[in-house]
Each structure stands twice: as C-alpha cells, then as structure tokens.
Design a protein around this motif. Structure first.
Motif, PDB file in Angstrom:
ATOM      1  N   LYS A 186      12.964  16.225 -23.361  1.00  0.00           N
ATOM      2  CA  LYS A 186      12.070  15.118 -23.033  1.00  0.00           C
ATOM      3  C   LYS A 186      10.793  15.656 -22.407  1.00  0.00           C
ATOM      4  CE  LYS A 186      14.008  11.351 -21.253  1.00  0.00           C
ATOM      5  NZ  LYS A 186      14.822  10.515 -20.332  1.00  0.00           N
ATOM      6  N   PRO A 187       9.691  14.940 -22.576  1.00  0.00           N
ATOM      7  CA  PRO A 187       8.449  15.381 -21.912  1.00  0.00           C
ATOM      8  C   PRO A 187       8.595  15.287 -20.397  1.00  0.00           C
ATOM      9  CG  PRO A 187       8.000  13.734 -23.601  1.00  0.00           C
ATOM     10  CD  PRO A 187       9.476  13.749 -23.407  1.00  0.00           C
ATOM     11  N   LEU A 188       7.773  16.023 -19.716  1.00  0.00           N
ATOM     12  CA  LEU A 188       7.761  15.915 -18.261  1.00  0.00           C
ATOM     13  C   LEU A 188       7.430  14.486 -17.855  1.00  0.00           C
ATOM     14  CD1 LEU A 188       7.261  19.098 -18.559  1.00  0.00           C
ATOM     15  CD2 LEU A 188       6.217  18.891 -16.302  1.00  0.00           C
TER      16      LEU A 188
ATOM     17  N   LEU B 204      15.464  19.417 -14.005  1.00  0.00           N
ATOM     18  CA  LEU B 204      14.602  20.317 -13.235  1.00  0.00           C
ATOM     19  C   LEU B 204      13.526  19.460 -12.579  1.00  0.00           C
ATOM     20  CD1 LEU B 204      13.823  23.322 -12.573  1.00  0.00           C
ATOM     21  CD2 LEU B 204      12.281  23.193 -14.544  1.00  0.00           C
TER      22      LEU B 204
ATOM     23  N   GLU C 280       1.045   6.697  -6.465  1.00  0.00           N
ATOM     24  CA  GLU C 280       1.725   6.358  -7.702  1.00  0.00           C
ATOM     25  C   GLU C 280       3.226   6.485  -7.538  1.00  0.00           C
ATOM     26  OE1 GLU C 280      -0.226   7.201 -11.116  1.00  0.00           O
ATOM     27  OE2 GLU C 280       1.403   6.613 -12.442  1.00  0.00           O
TER      28      GLU C 280
ATOM     29  N   ASN D 206       6.102   5.930 -10.325  1.00  0.00           N
ATOM     30  CA  ASN D 206       6.211   5.648 -11.749  1.00  0.00           C
ATOM     31  C   ASN D 206       7.554   5.003 -12.082  1.00  0.00           C
ATOM     32  OD1 ASN D 206       4.873   5.709 -14.189  1.00  0.00           O
ATOM     33  ND2 ASN D 206       5.693   7.692 -14.788  1.00  0.00           N
TER      34      ASN D 206
ATOM     35  N   GLY E 238      -5.763  14.015  -9.689  1.00  0.00           N
ATOM     36  CA  GLY E 238      -6.308  13.922 -11.024  1.00  0.00           C
ATOM     37  C   GLY E 238      -7.601  14.667 -11.262  1.00  0.00           C
TER      38      GLY E 238
ATOM     39  N   LEU F  84      10.118  19.365 -10.626  1.00  0.00           N
ATOM     40  CA  LEU F  84       8.949  20.209 -10.419  1.00  0.00           C
ATOM     41  C   LEU F  84       7.971  19.536  -9.473  1.00  0.00           C
ATOM     42  CD1 LEU F  84       8.488  21.196 -14.138  1.00  0.00           C
ATOM     43  CD2 LEU F  84       8.859  22.842 -12.306  1.00  0.00           C
TER      44      LEU F  84
ATOM     45  N   GLN G  46      11.901  17.004 -15.199  1.00  0.00           N
ATOM     46  CA  GLN G  46      11.956  17.592 -16.535  1.00  0.00           C
ATOM     47  C   GLN G  46      13.398  17.614 -17.017  1.00  0.00           C
ATOM     48  OE1 GLN G  46      10.723  21.711 -16.973  1.00  0.00           O
ATOM     49  NE2 GLN G  46      10.107  21.383 -19.081  1.00  0.00           N
TER      50      GLN G  46
ATOM     51  N   TYR H 271       7.562  15.784 -10.472  1.00  0.00           N
ATOM     52  CA  TYR H 271       7.866  15.547 -11.879  1.00  0.00           C
ATOM     53  C   TYR H 271       9.355  15.788 -12.099  1.00  0.00           C
ATOM     54  CZ  TYR H 271       2.927  15.871 -13.330  1.00  0.00           C
ATOM     55  OH  TYR H 271       1.584  15.665 -13.518  1.00  0.00           O
TER      56      TYR H 271
END
Lengths: 113, 118
Positions: free
Chosen positions: A41-43, A88, A56, A58, A98, A90, A37, A35
């Motif tokens: 902003k959202p992760l 950052l 995946e 993205n 999932g 992560l 960050q 991820y």
C-alpha cells in the motif's frame, strides 16, 4: 547524530498493551509527521504537527494518539491496537508544513499480536 | 484528486546495467512538486530529488538522472551503471502547492522494488 531518529526500531505488542513510539529530529525543523506504511500500500499520512500544533488528522482511529511536546519531539501513543495495525511507522520532519522537503526517520516496525 | 502510479512493482537487473523506474502522475494543479525517495532495507526513506512543475529541465546527479515530461505527466528515474547498493524500494511522490500555505501533503506511489544482481 542523524537527522531524524525513531525508537524503538522494532516493537511487538498484544492488543491490550499500551506503548509509545518516539521520534526526534535534529534538523531544526518546525513540522513533524507520522506515516503508516503497510505492505503493498502507498504510504498513508496519519498526523501533521506544525509549530507543535496538530494541523492534520487523516481520519486516524482514536487508538492512535499523537503528542508533540516541542518542535523536536513527536510521540505516537498506542493502545488496544488491532492486528491490522501492524506496519512500519515512519516519522518525518520538514522546515514548515508542506513548504519544504520532508526528511524521514528509519521507522518503527510494529507487530500487533 | 492527485494520484501517483508506479506500474513497475519489481525490477531486477544485473550489476552495471542501466535501469529506468517509471512514475506517472495525475493532478489538476498547475503548480506542484515531484519527489523521488529511496527506501533501503533499513527502512528509512532517503530524499533524492524535488522538482517543481515549472522546471522541466532534466537533472543529473552522479549515476542518477531524472526525466520530467509534463506532456506525458511522467517523472522517470534512471540509474546508470547500477550497483548492488542501489537495491532498494524507490518511491515517487507528488505534492500540491497552495499559495500562502506552501505545499500540501505528499501523495506517494506504491513503490518499485529494485534488485541489483551481482
């Protein structure tokens, strides 16, 4: 040993450098995630690996290149980054993609000069 | 499309006060999961709770409690008798559930920065 570890914790690099981020999980999980960050902003999910297979991507720029040699290790290879890539990063893992709760590492704080 | 809204960007309360962090979500799915994570200054996201869409029972864990209301699409988090160690950024997240494949990826809110003043 904590569940998910990431190294380095802090990284400063120039736009022409090549570096790698490392993630290791000690939870026996089969899925791993990267991820991003950024401030305010959202992760953002970048990549997912399930049983070592990438499931995946993205729409991540090619200057980010993931590698998953086994279910316990995940790398993010970086080259010719831009200042806006400072963030950052992560890493997380879950039992399977999932299906189960994701557990996160402490992150790598990346600064691109 | 899924969306998670945490309207409170920052909250400050004095130690020992109770505080509630709001989370409102949007989804067209009938089966989904809701999560709360805590991110202390160290950076690591710490898992706090997972709740599925069919379980509207409120949950209490020590000083933490969660109020899930499908009627208002909300999953609020309350900390009772707050402590300085509760200071962190708290994220609410939503995950779809797809049969045969389990949950889909998490959609996070933008987080609420909670500061507990000694």
């Amino acid at each position: 040993e904590t569940g998910v570890t990431q190294t380095p914790r802090h990284l400063v690099m120039g736009m022409t450098n090549k570096k790698s981020l490392k993630c290791e999980q000690h939870l026996g999980h089969n899925a791993m995630y990267w991820y991003k960050q950024s401030a305010k902003k959202p992760l953002e999910l970048m990549f997912v690996y399930n049983f070592k297979e990438q499931t995946e991507n993205n729409s991540v720029p090619s200057r980010f290149s993931p590698e998953c040699p086994n279910s316990s290790h995940l790398f993010l290879h970086l080259h010719t980054l831009q200042p806006e890539d400072s963030a950052l990063y992560l890493c997380a893992s879950s039992q399977e993609q999932g299906v189960d709760t994701q557990y996160f590492g402490p992150g790598t704080r990346l600064t691109v000069l | 499309a899924q969306k998670v809204t945490q309207a409170q960007t920052e909250i400050s309360v004095v130690e020992k006060e109770d505080v509630t962090l709001d989370c409102v979500y949007e989804t067209r799915d009938t089966t989904y999961y809701l999560f709360w994570y805590k991110q202390p200054p160290s950076g690591e996201l710490v898992f706090l709770i997972r709740r599925n869409s069919f379980d509207e029972q409120n949950e209490i864990s020590g000083r933490y409690s969660w109020n899930f209301q499908k009627s208002t699409s909300s999953f609020n988090f309350t900390i009772t008798a707050s402590q300085v160690v509760d200071s962190a950024v708290y994220f609410c997240a939503l995950s779809r559930w797809i049969s045969n494949f389990g949950n889909e990826k998490l959609t996070f809110g933008t987080g609420t920065r909670l500061t507990i003043i000694p």
